[in-house]
Write an enzyme that holds these catalytic residues in place. Structure first.
Site, mmCIF file in Angstrom:
data_model
loop_
_atom_site.group_PDB
_atom_site.id
_atom_site.type_symbol
_atom_site.label_atom_id
_atom_site.label_comp_id
_atom_site.label_asym_id
_atom_site.label_seq_id
_atom_site.Cartn_x
_atom_site.Cartn_y
_atom_site.Cartn_z
ATOM 1 C CG ASN A 72 -0.261 0.618 2.431
ATOM 2 O OD1 ASN A 72 -0.207 1.844 2.591
ATOM 3 N ND2 ASN A 72 0.301 -0.230 3.293
ATOM 4 C CB ALA A 73 1.736 3.920 -1.701
ATOM 5 C CB ILE A 74 -2.633 5.236 2.488
ATOM 6 C CG1 ILE A 74 -2.991 3.742 2.551
ATOM 7 C CG2 ILE A 74 -3.871 6.106 2.700
ATOM 8 C CD1 ILE A 74 -4.002 3.247 1.588
ATOM 9 C CG LEU A 76 1.657 9.395 6.424
ATOM 10 C CD1 LEU A 76 2.691 10.272 7.140
ATOM 11 C CD2 LEU A 76 1.285 8.217 7.318
ATOM 12 C CB CYS A 141 5.117 6.765 6.667
ATOM 13 S SG CYS A 141 4.091 6.579 5.197
ATOM 14 C CE LYS A 176 3.935 1.229 12.726
ATOM 15 N NZ LYS A 176 2.503 1.272 12.378
ATOM 16 C CG ASN A 203 5.534 1.726 9.080
ATOM 17 O OD1 ASN A 203 4.795 1.256 8.211
ATOM 18 N ND2 ASN A 203 5.362 2.933 9.574
ATOM 19 N N GLY A 255 2.556 -8.984 9.937
ATOM 20 C CA GLY A 255 1.972 -10.187 9.361
ATOM 21 C C GLY A 255 1.360 -11.179 10.326
#
Lengths: 316, 277
Positions: A72-74, A76, A141, A176, A203, A255
């Site tokens: 995914n590459a939302i 932020l 991220c 994180k 992450n 996972g």
């Protein structure tokens, strides 16, 4: 859970009913169509990362399945700290503690978000709010151009950020970490030494998938972050390495889809276990993982998680 | 939204209620399967244009697949599944008697509360939700014209499961009906002229370039129109912000803000970002 194993865990001053929490970014409970915050099977809720200014996020496509995983590459996407604060009363409906995931393009942005939240929480008559247990600094991220990973991959930059954030709040402060580093221990140590109360890892792994027809990058952001079972053995190794090197509690993730896999994270030193991809693949996964974890402890005649934590790390 | 309501059993944090449902009938033909599923709660609540999320059978780890509701009869819903990748292949190979996990109905669906006449325009597998819409409009005795655009001979078998009112077919290879795209068929056909004359609302589903062309066609004829979009999805309920498309209103989530959107909001950016896999 009466009579069953004791699943309570402690992250610094925060006591949680059980170790299963959600991985930030994987779901935005307030954005669920036609539903209020449901009774979530997590002991604590970590909303999507909030930044100082609103972010529209990355161009689509943003997500797709990969072998045993999701990329995914939302980017932020979030409404910014002021809108986030305005929505706090809705989060109070969850009736579980909230850990705010904080992002930024540069260190000052992270600090501004923490400062603004603290102001709001200190203000008299500020209105209904969930119990804000602390902050998770998302320095990892892989899908934003500035900030994010660039801080998390640089132990010195991370040390400075955590040191600067530490005096701003008495609440739990969590870093994180990104797995996109050669040595995961260095940033973990830097965060712990600078005053982080706990460390979340990992992450997503920066990754690439192509469109099979055009042979061009499939995601709008070109690269994305890989999560899901495909990364679990690497995440497990990183959790173990960090557990052997720092003394603060760890939130292990990467996972996990079953109670046994959550138990493995704990055996490698994690105190809490975050679930993300599994929830997207099956909305019932968190509740199932929690039940399975309890059953795993019972089947092994273990009274609580303290009896398991770190057992994988011992010499014999 | 002041307190946390208790969710029914099977409901996860993303708000999707997962229900195991029996597959009652499967008709396999060429690249497709027409799968009938006994799902009373979904059938009762379903509106044309809505979709369900299906668990991929036999997969160790897989995202659920969004599929639009193709037909609803009594307690049963039908899905028209086109084999594209591993997930849809496994779903298309479902057998009668199997059990499938399903969540839904999801998404907003077509609003036909005030529709007086309707022009339905499908591109390929985009015809799937338009059959349900046509059934619903026909039940309300609303005049309907339908246009089905197919790439060519290979897609002709799709026509065998359809029952659409006043159907015009267009194929890009000229194998059947009007030779050309479905938009060219709209320009050429007296049936479309009749729909324009009646001020029909336009309902489209198909590849993005087709929807953009349909937007321009509808706008040229001063018709109100809606398009149903598709995207790779993860949660299906709006929680993950993964399935957005670029629109004139910014990024909208196909699952929760759509899948049906006014044609006017589908912009050039939508196309550039190729929201269609």
């Amino acid at each position: 859970m009466t009579g069953g194993p004791d699943l309570r865990v402690r992250l610094g001053a925060l006591e949680l009913a059980h170790p299963i929490i959600n991985a930030s970014g994987t779901y935005d409970v307030l954005a669920v169509a036609g539903h209020g915050p449901s009774t979530v099977p997590f002991s604590c809720y970590v909303p999507k990362t909030v930044t100082l200014e609103p972010r529209t996020g990355n161009p689509p496509p943003r997500i797709t399945e990969t072998p045993s995983g999701i990329i995914n590459a939302i980017g932020l996407e979030n409404p910014g700290i002021e809108a986030f604060i305005a929505d706090l009363p809705r989060l109070a409906g969850l009736r579980i503690p909230v850990i705010i995931s904080v992002g930024g393009a540069r260190p000052a942005d992270y600090l501004a978000v923490v400062r603004r939240m603290e102001e709001r929480l200190a203000a008299a008559g500020a209105g209904r709010s969930p119990a804000i247990a602390g902050y998770e600094l998302n320095v990892s991220c892989p899908n934003v151009a500035a900030g994010g990973l660039s801080i998390g991959a640089d132990p010195e930059a991370l040390r400075q950020l955590v040191s600067a954030a530490r005096p701003l709040t008495a609440r739990l402060l969590i870093a994180k970490l990104t797995p996109n580093v050669t040595d995961i221990v260095a940033p973990a140590r830097a965060a712990a030494e600078a005053g982080a109360d706990a460390i979340s890892l990992v992450n997503t792994f920066k990754a690439l998938v192509l469109d099979p027809v055009s042979l061009r990058p499939f995601l709008g952001n070109r690269t994305g972050g890989l999560c899901g079972p495909a990364i679990r053995p690497i995440a497990l190794r990183m959790v173990a390495e960090v557990a052997m090197s720092v003394d603060v509690p760890l939130i292990g993730m990467g996972g996990v889809t079953s109670g046994l896999e959550a138990l493995e994270m704990i055996a490698c030193g994690a105190t809490a276990v975050a679930v993300g991809a599994a929830t997207l693949a099956d909305p019932r996964a968190p509740a199932r993982i929690l039940e399975q974890l309890s059953a795993e402890l019972a089947a092994r005649s273990l009274a609580g998680l303290d009896d398991v934590r770190g057992t994988a790390l011992r010499d014999s | 939204m002041s307190a946390a309501p208790d969710r029914p059993d099977g409901c996860g944090p993303t708000g999707a209620v997962v229900v195991p449902c029996p597959v009652v009938e499967v008709r396999r033909f060429a690249d497709w399967s027409l799968v009938w599923i006994e799902a009373p709660a979904v059938a009762r609540a379903a509106r044309p244009g809505q979709f369900v999320m299906l668990a991929v059978p036999g997969a160790a780890f897989a995202l659920r697949r969004p599929l639009s509701l193709h037909r609803v009869h009594g307690d049963r819903v039908a899905l028209l599944i086109e084999r594209r990748g591993e997930g849809t292949r496994r779903l298309a190979e479902l057998e009668a008697g199997a059990e499938i996990e399903l969540s839904g109905p999801l998404g907003n669906g077509f609003d036909i509360a005030t529709t007086c006449s309707a022009l339905l325009v499908a591109g390929g597998i985009g015809v799937a939700p338009l059959q349900f819409l046509a059934d619903e409009l026909r039940a309300r005795r609303i005049p309907v014209w339908t246009f089905v655009g197919l790439r060519g001979k290979r897609q002709l078998p799709l026509l065998t499961v359809l029952d659409l009112p006043r159907q015009t077919v267009a194929t890009e290879d000229g194998e059947r009906g009007i030779h050309g795209t479905v938009i060219e068929a709209l320009d050429a056909s007296p049936a479309a002229a009749e729909a324009v004359e009646k001020g029909a609302e336009v309902f489209g589903c198909g590849p993005l370039p087709m929807l953009v062309a349909l937007r321009d066609w509808a706008s040229m004829h001063h018709l109100i129109g809606y398009g149903s979009l598709e995207a790779h999805m993860a949660c299906g309920t709006g929680a993950c912000h993964g399935c957005v498309v670029a629109t004139t209103r910014g990024y909208l989530r196909v699952c929760a803000d759509g899948p049906v959107l006014p044609l006017q909001v589908i912009g050039e950016r939508t196309l550039a970002a190729r929201g269609t896999p």
